[in-house]
Motif scaffolding. Structure first.
Motif, PDB file in Angstrom:
ATOM      1  N   CYS A  69     -11.132  -8.655  -1.345  1.00 14.67           N
ATOM      2  CA  CYS A  69     -10.547  -7.306  -1.365  1.00 14.67           C
ATOM      3  C   CYS A  69     -10.123  -6.880  -2.760  1.00 14.67           C
ATOM      4  O   CYS A  69      -9.053  -6.303  -2.929  1.00 14.67           O
ATOM      5  CB  CYS A  69      -9.360  -7.209  -0.404  1.00 14.67           C
ATOM      6  N   GLN A  70     -10.921  -7.172  -3.762  1.00 19.57           N
ATOM      7  CA  GLN A  70     -10.657  -6.604  -5.065  1.00 19.57           C
ATOM      8  C   GLN A  70     -10.863  -5.093  -5.002  1.00 19.57           C
ATOM      9  O   GLN A  70     -11.640  -4.597  -4.198  1.00 19.57           O
ATOM     10  CB  GLN A  70     -11.602  -7.205  -6.118  1.00 19.57           C
ATOM     11  N   LYS A  71     -10.183  -4.352  -5.815  1.00 19.16           N
ATOM     12  CA  LYS A  71     -10.216  -2.899  -5.746  1.00 19.16           C
ATOM     13  C   LYS A  71     -11.647  -2.379  -5.856  1.00 19.16           C
ATOM     14  O   LYS A  71     -12.386  -2.703  -6.762  1.00 19.16           O
ATOM     15  CB  LYS A  71      -9.361  -2.289  -6.858  1.00 19.16           C
ATOM     16  N   GLY A  72     -12.032  -1.563  -4.859  1.00 19.97           N
ATOM     17  CA  GLY A  72     -13.357  -0.964  -4.858  1.00 19.97           C
ATOM     18  C   GLY A  72     -14.466  -1.871  -4.369  1.00 19.97           C
ATOM     19  O   GLY A  72     -15.621  -1.465  -4.329  1.00 19.97           O
ATOM     20  N   THR A  81     -10.198   0.289   2.921  1.00 18.16           N
ATOM     21  CA  THR A  81      -9.082   0.831   2.152  1.00 18.16           C
ATOM     22  C   THR A  81      -8.700  -0.173   1.076  1.00 18.16           C
ATOM     23  O   THR A  81      -8.742  -1.383   1.319  1.00 18.16           O
ATOM     24  CB  THR A  81      -7.855   1.095   3.067  1.00 18.16           C
ATOM     25  N   ASP A  82      -8.348   0.308  -0.097  1.00 19.35           N
ATOM     26  CA  ASP A  82      -7.894  -0.565  -1.174  1.00 19.35           C
ATOM     27  C   ASP A  82      -6.401  -0.839  -1.044  1.00 19.35           C
ATOM     28  O   ASP A  82      -5.624   0.046  -0.688  1.00 19.35           O
ATOM     29  CB  ASP A  82      -8.147   0.074  -2.545  1.00 19.35           C
ATOM     30  N   LYS A  83      -5.993  -2.045  -1.332  1.00 17.87           N
ATOM     31  CA  LYS A  83      -4.567  -2.367  -1.455  1.00 17.87           C
ATOM     32  C   LYS A  83      -4.104  -1.971  -2.856  1.00 17.87           C
ATOM     33  O   LYS A  83      -4.921  -1.863  -3.783  1.00 17.87           O
ATOM     34  CB  LYS A  83      -4.335  -3.853  -1.230  1.00 17.87           C
ATOM     35  N   ASP A  84      -2.813  -1.768  -3.028  1.00 12.73           N
ATOM     36  CA  ASP A  84      -2.272  -1.467  -4.354  1.00 12.73           C
ATOM     37  C   ASP A  84      -1.925  -2.741  -5.112  1.00 12.73           C
ATOM     38  O   ASP A  84      -2.066  -2.807  -6.324  1.00 12.73           O
ATOM     39  CB  ASP A  84      -1.062  -0.544  -4.232  1.00 12.73           C
ATOM     40  N   GLY A 103     -12.184  -3.899   3.904  1.00 14.20           N
ATOM     41  CA  GLY A 103     -12.684  -3.232   2.719  1.00 14.20           C
ATOM     42  C   GLY A 103     -12.818  -1.728   2.838  1.00 14.20           C
ATOM     43  O   GLY A 103     -13.400  -1.083   1.971  1.00 14.20           O
ATOM     44  N   THR A 106     -15.604  -6.459   1.364  1.00 12.55           N
ATOM     45  CA  THR A 106     -15.220  -7.800   1.761  1.00 12.55           C
ATOM     46  C   THR A 106     -16.440  -8.557   2.284  1.00 12.55           C
ATOM     47  O   THR A 106     -17.532  -8.024   2.373  1.00 12.55           O
ATOM     48  CB  THR A 106     -14.142  -7.754   2.858  1.00 12.55           C
ATOM     49  N   ILE A 117      -7.700  -2.730   5.032  1.00 12.94           N
ATOM     50  CA  ILE A 117      -7.698  -3.429   3.743  1.00 12.94           C
ATOM     51  C   ILE A 117      -8.512  -4.718   3.847  1.00 12.94           C
ATOM     52  O   ILE A 117      -9.316  -5.041   2.959  1.00 12.94           O
ATOM     53  CB  ILE A 117      -6.254  -3.722   3.287  1.00 12.94           C
ATOM     54  N   LYS A 135       0.847  -1.191   0.000  1.00 16.20           N
ATOM     55  CA  LYS A 135       0.000   0.000   0.000  1.00 16.20           C
ATOM     56  C   LYS A 135       0.884   1.242   0.000  1.00 16.20           C
ATOM     57  O   LYS A 135       1.863   1.328   0.748  1.00 16.20           O
ATOM     58  CB  LYS A 135      -0.912   0.006   1.238  1.00 16.20           C
TER      59      LYS A 135
END
Length: 254
Positions: A67-70, A52-55, A50, A73, A47, A10
């Motif tokens: 935890c896919q972006k956006g 915060t998004d992970k990079d 859900g 969870t 993360i 992140k």
């Protein structure tokens, strides 16, 4: 394996906040994540839930990639925050607060709802009288128990406790830690237990990950971490532990 966190990274404003964070939590296990404020513990928790998004990296929960972006969870992962006031509406009484999750899930059976709430209050050693109260009329420990019950009403299998006892006095901390242990035994819950205090995670956790500057620098059982720390940062954390006989007495009563 209930949860696998694999190489999570992140960035915030070009700062590398989490650096290839990896750990696993087994079913029924309490995994402790310990380190100083700002090391990345809470970012990791956000993360997973859900917020915060992970990079990049991967989170696998119950054999499903999460935890896919956006994306949100699973509701089977719930979180208890440091400040219970962040979870409890100060304008509503406890009965209203605890009934709200059932409304969100469109559960209308009043008898079922009432019995479930009373069952959880009994498990927390709270009287049904608290249902008439507002959060400001309760102690910090009582409010935190209500926040925990609120998280449990979605029937999670993994509960994330983010510094959930650090704002409480000694007796309040012992009461909440006892409640967490009781829940684990009776509901077969798993925990990610986040704390800056090695004494707490030693007494609560089956395994511990030590985090520094966004990295897990050491992992092991409580006995391994305490008796034979490998990393210099872990040794420094142990040296910095304050001597508090009263606190240790409270912990040893768990």
């Amino acid at each position: 394996m209930l949860l696998k966190v694999k190489n999570i990274n992140k960035f915030y404003d070009n700062k590398h906040v989490l650096k290839d964070v990896s750990f696993e939590i087994k079913k029924g296990e309490i995994y402790g994540l310990v380190g100083e404020s700002g090391c990345g513990k809470s970012t990791t928790a956000k993360i997973l839930i859900g917020l915060t998004d992970k990079d990049n990296g991967e989170v696998i929960f119950n054999n499903k990639t999460m935890c896919q972006k956006g994306a949100r969870t699973s509701k089977q992962i719930q979180m208890v925050f440091q400040d219970p006031n962040s979870s409890l509406n100060p304008m509503k009484n406890i009965k209203w607060i605890l009934e709200e999750p059932f409304k969100l899930h469109k559960i209308k059976d009043k008898k079922f709802i009432s019995n479930k709430i009373l069952e959880m209050l009994d498990m927390a050693n709270l009287s049904s009288d608290v249902l008439k109260k507002h959060p400001y009329e309760m102690s910090g420990g009582q409010k935190q128990k209500i926040a925990i019950i609120l998280a449990l009403l979605s029937n999670p299998t993994l509960l994330i406790a983010d510094e959930a006892v650090s704002s409480l006095d000694l007796s309040g901390q012992a009461s909440i830690l006892n409640f967490f242990k009781k829940l684990q035994q009776e509901l077969k819950l798993s925990y990610l237990f986040i704390s800056h205090d090695l004494r707490v995670v030693y007494h609560m956790c089956d395994r511990i990950g030590v985090m520094r500057h966004g990295e897990i620098v050491e992992e092991g059982t409580p006995e391994e971490i305490y008796s034979n720390p490998k990393h210099e940062y872990t040794k420094a954390l142990l040296r910095a532990l304050p001597s508090s006989p009263e606190f240790m007495k409270e912990l040893n009563s768990i």
